[in-house]
Design a protein around this motif. Structure first.
Motif, PDB file in Angstrom:
ATOM      1  N   UNK A  19      27.099  36.053 -48.250  1.00 44.74           N
ATOM      2  CA  UNK A  19      26.804  37.007 -49.319  1.00 44.74           C
ATOM      3  C   UNK A  19      27.953  37.978 -49.454  1.00 44.74           C
ATOM      4  N   UNK A  20      28.205  38.371 -50.678  1.00 44.80           N
ATOM      5  CA  UNK A  20      29.239  39.357 -50.953  1.00 44.80           C
ATOM      6  C   UNK A  20      28.677  40.403 -51.903  1.00 44.80           C
ATOM      7  N   UNK A  21      28.745  41.658 -51.485  1.00 49.45           N
ATOM      8  CA  UNK A  21      28.289  42.782 -52.304  1.00 49.45           C
ATOM      9  C   UNK A  21      29.477  43.703 -52.544  1.00 49.45           C
ATOM     10  N   UNK A  22      29.907  43.878 -53.796  1.00 46.63           N
ATOM     11  CA  UNK A  22      31.016  44.798 -54.042  1.00 46.63           C
ATOM     12  C   UNK A  22      30.566  46.252 -53.910  1.00 46.63           C
ATOM     13  N   UNK A  23      31.500  47.090 -53.542  1.00 48.94           N
ATOM     14  CA  UNK A  23      31.213  48.518 -53.417  1.00 48.94           C
ATOM     15  C   UNK A  23      31.079  49.142 -54.807  1.00 48.94           C
ATOM     16  N   UNK A  28      26.589  32.038 -51.386  1.00 51.00           N
ATOM     17  CA  UNK A  28      26.970  30.634 -51.252  1.00 51.00           C
ATOM     18  C   UNK A  28      26.359  30.107 -49.957  1.00 51.00           C
ATOM     19  N   UNK A  29      25.747  28.936 -50.013  1.00 46.36           N
ATOM     20  CA  UNK A  29      25.141  28.319 -48.837  1.00 46.36           C
ATOM     21  C   UNK A  29      25.875  27.031 -48.528  1.00 46.36           C
ATOM     22  N   UNK A  30      26.470  26.968 -47.330  1.00 47.04           N
ATOM     23  CA  UNK A  30      27.202  25.781 -46.891  1.00 47.04           C
ATOM     24  C   UNK A  30      26.866  25.478 -45.442  1.00 47.04           C
ATOM     25  N   UNK A  31      26.306  24.307 -45.185  1.00 47.25           N
ATOM     26  CA  UNK A  31      26.032  23.808 -43.838  1.00 47.25           C
ATOM     27  C   UNK A  31      25.270  24.823 -42.977  1.00 47.25           C
ATOM     28  N   UNK A  32      24.232  25.412 -43.540  1.00 47.74           N
ATOM     29  CA  UNK A  32      23.399  26.337 -42.785  1.00 47.74           C
ATOM     30  C   UNK A  32      23.921  27.756 -42.689  1.00 47.74           C
ATOM     31  N   UNK A  33      25.047  28.055 -43.338  1.00 47.29           N
ATOM     32  CA  UNK A  33      25.611  29.406 -43.312  1.00 47.29           C
ATOM     33  C   UNK A  33      25.548  29.991 -44.721  1.00 47.29           C
TER      34      UNK A  33
END
Length: 128
Positions: A112-116, A104-109
């Motif tokens: 990322x989410x990677x599940x184990x 997800x990209x919001x206001x320059x940030x």
């Protein structure tokens, strides 16, 4: 019989260094939990269409390209050197499932989410 001059390798290495010089490493934060990995990458002035996320083996590669504007009545102040693109290469290992990556990209940030990866024990069977 072919001979190897090394000139082709020199040219390829030189191009790789020039390409690497076009990128800078962005600021980032990593949180590793038993559920997975959370990564926050600060990439200001990059639209969502300029973000590319790839996974090669144990590496996660985030490339973010800024839009480069052409200014008509602009004399060289060498701003092109300040407007680098971003590239982040992280060795995350094989313990995360990159096929289930969410971003997800919001206001320059960029978040990322990677599940184990869930390791299941093989079922034990008794053989008579």
């Amino acid at each position: 019989m072919s001979t190897f001059s090394g000139r082709e390798t020199f040219t390829a290495n030189r191009l790789a260094r020039v390409e690497a010089a076009d990128y800078i490493s962005p600021k980032y934060e990593v949180d590793i939990t038993p559920a997975g990995l959370k990564l926050r990458v600060f990439i200001p002035d990059v639209p969502a269409s300029g973000v590319e996320i790839t996974s090669k083996g144990p590496d996660l590669i985030v490339t973010a390209r800024r839009p480069h504007l052409v200014r008509v009545n602009f004399r060289g102040a060498h701003l092109e050197s300040a407007l680098h693109n971003y590239r982040l290469v992280l060795r995350v290992g094989y313990g995360f499932d990159s096929t289930k990556l969410s971003a997800r990209l919001e206001e320059g940030m960029l978040r990322l989410s990677l599940p184990a990866v869930i390791h299941r024990e093989p079922a034990h069977r008794k053989v008579a």
